[in-house]
Scaffold this motif. Sequence first.
Motif, PDB file in Angstrom:
ATOM      1  N   ASN A  56       0.827  -1.221   0.000  1.00 52.53           N
ATOM      2  CA  ASN A  56       0.000   0.000   0.000  1.00 52.53           C
ATOM      3  C   ASN A  56       0.856   1.264   0.000  1.00 52.53           C
ATOM      4  OD1 ASN A  56      -2.415  -1.395  -0.104  1.00 52.53           O
ATOM      5  ND2 ASN A  56      -2.673  -1.413   2.112  1.00 52.53           N
ATOM      6  N   GLU A  57       1.967   1.240   0.741  1.00 52.25           N
ATOM      7  CA  GLU A  57       2.877   2.398   0.738  1.00 52.25           C
ATOM      8  C   GLU A  57       3.462   2.616  -0.654  1.00 52.25           C
ATOM      9  OE1 GLU A  57       5.158   2.438   4.915  1.00 52.25           O
ATOM     10  OE2 GLU A  57       5.051   0.461   3.949  1.00 52.25           O
ATOM     11  N   LEU A  58       3.856   1.528  -1.295  1.00 52.30           N
ATOM     12  CA  LEU A  58       4.395   1.633  -2.660  1.00 52.30           C
ATOM     13  C   LEU A  58       3.328   2.162  -3.619  1.00 52.30           C
ATOM     14  CD1 LEU A  58       6.519  -1.621  -2.838  1.00 52.30           C
ATOM     15  CD2 LEU A  58       7.373   0.707  -3.148  1.00 52.30           C
ATOM     16  N   ALA A  59       2.111   1.674  -3.476  1.00 49.37           N
ATOM     17  CA  ALA A  59       1.022   2.131  -4.347  1.00 49.37           C
ATOM     18  C   ALA A  59       0.796   3.631  -4.183  1.00 49.37           C
ATOM     19  CB  ALA A  59      -0.255   1.356  -4.035  1.00 49.37           C
ATOM     20  N   ASP A  60       0.793   4.108  -2.944  1.00 53.38           N
ATOM     21  CA  ASP A  60       0.625   5.544  -2.703  1.00 53.38           C
ATOM     22  C   ASP A  60       1.747   6.344  -3.354  1.00 53.38           C
ATOM     23  OD1 ASP A  60      -1.679   5.146  -1.247  1.00 53.38           O
ATOM     24  OD2 ASP A  60      -0.689   5.310   0.717  1.00 53.38           O
ATOM     25  N   ARG A  61       2.955   5.898  -3.189  1.00 50.71           N
ATOM     26  CA  ARG A  61       4.099   6.636  -3.725  1.00 50.71           C
ATOM     27  C   ARG A  61       4.144   6.602  -5.247  1.00 50.71           C
ATOM     28  NH1 ARG A  61       8.888   5.808   0.666  1.00 50.71           N
ATOM     29  NH2 ARG A  61       7.554   5.988   2.483  1.00 50.71           N
ATOM     30  N   LEU A  62       3.784   5.451  -5.824  1.00 53.70           N
ATOM     31  CA  LEU A  62       3.799   5.309  -7.285  1.00 53.70           C
ATOM     32  C   LEU A  62       2.533   5.868  -7.938  1.00 53.70           C
ATOM     33  CD1 LEU A  62       5.246   1.685  -7.457  1.00 53.70           C
ATOM     34  CD2 LEU A  62       6.430   3.799  -8.121  1.00 53.70           C
ATOM     35  N   GLU A  63       1.562   6.204  -7.096  1.00 52.85           N
ATOM     36  CA  GLU A  63       0.279   6.738  -7.562  1.00 52.85           C
ATOM     37  C   GLU A  63      -0.450   5.764  -8.489  1.00 52.85           C
ATOM     38  OE1 GLU A  63       0.851  10.728  -9.040  1.00 52.85           O
ATOM     39  OE2 GLU A  63       1.895  11.347  -7.220  1.00 52.85           O
ATOM     40  N   VAL A  64      -0.473   4.501  -8.048  1.00 56.85           N
ATOM     41  CA  VAL A  64      -1.210   3.443  -8.734  1.00 56.85           C
ATOM     42  C   VAL A  64      -1.985   2.662  -7.680  1.00 56.85           C
ATOM     43  CG1 VAL A  64       0.458   3.255 -10.647  1.00 56.85           C
ATOM     44  CG2 VAL A  64       0.728   1.806  -8.624  1.00 56.85           C
ATOM     45  N   VAL A  69       0.491  -2.664  -7.940  1.00 57.47           N
ATOM     46  CA  VAL A  69       1.766  -2.913  -7.266  1.00 57.47           C
ATOM     47  C   VAL A  69       1.897  -4.388  -6.928  1.00 57.47           C
ATOM     48  CG1 VAL A  69       3.148  -2.447  -5.200  1.00 57.47           C
ATOM     49  CG2 VAL A  69       1.999  -0.581  -6.384  1.00 57.47           C
ATOM     50  N   SER A  70       0.829  -4.990  -6.473  1.00 60.24           N
ATOM     51  CA  SER A  70       0.861  -6.402  -6.122  1.00 60.24           C
ATOM     52  C   SER A  70       1.246  -7.251  -7.332  1.00 60.24           C
ATOM     53  CB  SER A  70      -0.494  -6.837  -5.566  1.00 60.24           C
ATOM     54  OG  SER A  70      -0.415  -8.141  -5.062  1.00 60.24           O
ATOM     55  N   LEU A  71       0.687  -6.928  -8.495  1.00 60.19           N
ATOM     56  CA  LEU A  71       1.050  -7.659  -9.715  1.00 60.19           C
ATOM     57  C   LEU A  71       2.522  -7.448 -10.065  1.00 60.19           C
ATOM     58  CD1 LEU A  71      -2.107  -6.980 -11.929  1.00 60.19           C
ATOM     59  CD2 LEU A  71      -1.386  -9.182 -10.962  1.00 60.19           C
ATOM     60  N   MET A  72       2.987  -6.201  -9.973  1.00 59.32           N
ATOM     61  CA  MET A  72       4.399  -5.924 -10.257  1.00 59.32           C
ATOM     62  C   MET A  72       5.301  -6.681  -9.287  1.00 59.32           C
ATOM     63  SD  MET A  72       4.354  -1.807 -11.098  1.00 59.32           S
ATOM     64  CE  MET A  72       6.051  -1.605 -10.642  1.00 59.32           C
ATOM     65  N   VAL A  73       4.955  -6.640  -8.013  1.00 57.88           N
ATOM     66  CA  VAL A  73       5.768  -7.298  -6.993  1.00 57.88           C
ATOM     67  C   VAL A  73       5.783  -8.811  -7.231  1.00 57.88           C
ATOM     68  CG1 VAL A  73       5.890  -7.845  -4.523  1.00 57.88           C
ATOM     69  CG2 VAL A  73       5.544  -5.479  -5.276  1.00 57.88           C
ATOM     70  N   SER A  74       4.636  -9.383  -7.573  1.00 53.31           N
ATOM     71  CA  SER A  74       4.584 -10.826  -7.841  1.00 53.31           C
ATOM     72  C   SER A  74       5.488 -11.192  -9.011  1.00 53.31           C
ATOM     73  CB  SER A  74       3.149 -11.264  -8.147  1.00 53.31           C
ATOM     74  OG  SER A  74       2.346 -11.135  -7.010  1.00 53.31           O
ATOM     75  N   GLU A  75       5.402 -10.404 -10.076  1.00 54.33           N
ATOM     76  CA  GLU A  75       6.232 -10.651 -11.264  1.00 54.33           C
ATOM     77  C   GLU A  75       7.716 -10.554 -10.918  1.00 54.33           C
ATOM     78  OE1 GLU A  75       7.401  -8.255 -15.378  1.00 54.33           O
ATOM     79  OE2 GLU A  75       5.938  -7.403 -13.986  1.00 54.33           O
ATOM     80  N   LEU A  76       8.095  -9.494 -10.210  1.00 55.59           N
ATOM     81  CA  LEU A  76       9.502  -9.266  -9.895  1.00 55.59           C
ATOM     82  C   LEU A  76      10.019 -10.224  -8.826  1.00 55.59           C
ATOM     83  CD1 LEU A  76       9.419  -5.372 -10.044  1.00 55.59           C
ATOM     84  CD2 LEU A  76      10.424  -6.932 -11.736  1.00 55.59           C
ATOM     85  N   THR A  77       9.132 -10.715  -7.984  1.00 54.90           N
ATOM     86  CA  THR A  77       9.514 -11.727  -6.995  1.00 54.90           C
ATOM     87  C   THR A  77       9.805 -13.050  -7.702  1.00 54.90           C
ATOM     88  OG1 THR A  77       8.224 -10.652  -5.268  1.00 54.90           O
ATOM     89  CG2 THR A  77       8.781 -12.959  -4.904  1.00 54.90           C
ATOM     90  N   ARG A  78       8.955 -13.417  -8.676  1.00 47.97           N
ATOM     91  CA  ARG A  78       9.193 -14.641  -9.457  1.00 47.97           C
ATOM     92  C   ARG A  78      10.531 -14.583 -10.185  1.00 47.97           C
ATOM     93  NH1 ARG A  78       3.854 -14.060 -10.641  1.00 47.97           N
ATOM     94  NH2 ARG A  78       4.267 -13.144 -12.685  1.00 47.97           N
ATOM     95  N   LYS A  79      10.912 -13.387 -10.606  1.00 39.00           N
ATOM     96  CA  LYS A  79      12.177 -13.217 -11.329  1.00 39.00           C
ATOM     97  C   LYS A  79      13.373 -13.113 -10.382  1.00 39.00           C
ATOM     98  CE  LYS A  79      10.076 -11.009 -15.329  1.00 39.00           C
ATOM     99  NZ  LYS A  79      10.073  -9.866 -16.228  1.00 39.00           N
TER     100      LYS A  79
END
Length: 143
Positions: A56-64, A69-79
Amino acid sequence: MSSVDDSIRTLLLLMPRMVGRTKRMKVPDELADMNLAPRHLSLFAYLLFDGPLGVNELADRLEVTPATVSLMVSELTRKGILDRREDPTDRRRAIVTLSDTHRDSIDTWLSRSAQAWRQALDPLTDSQRALFVKTLKAYEDAL
């Protein structure tokens, strides 16, 4: 032509060159095959400069949205670029951080831009820097 018009002309010519140079910045070899986009750079910068953050903090800062953010984090965690762990004080909250494996590469990648900004901003006073940042934000908002 007014000084505002002269400034606009200069910036209209300058901005595409800046964007082009930024896009040509070499992605570190170990990250090159991971299909990273500019949106990832902002996420990396927050985690690098501010340390581990919640979704949620990342979402606020990225304004999304948090879902984005959860999708981005999941993708980047898999990588293997990010690590996601449960917050020990609130099990519903996920804490996201850069993986130790890729932290140095991301730091090196972002430091090029940070060094260029430092060189440009160091000669300015605090109030001049604040005005510059405020102006860039106003331009972004106007777009």
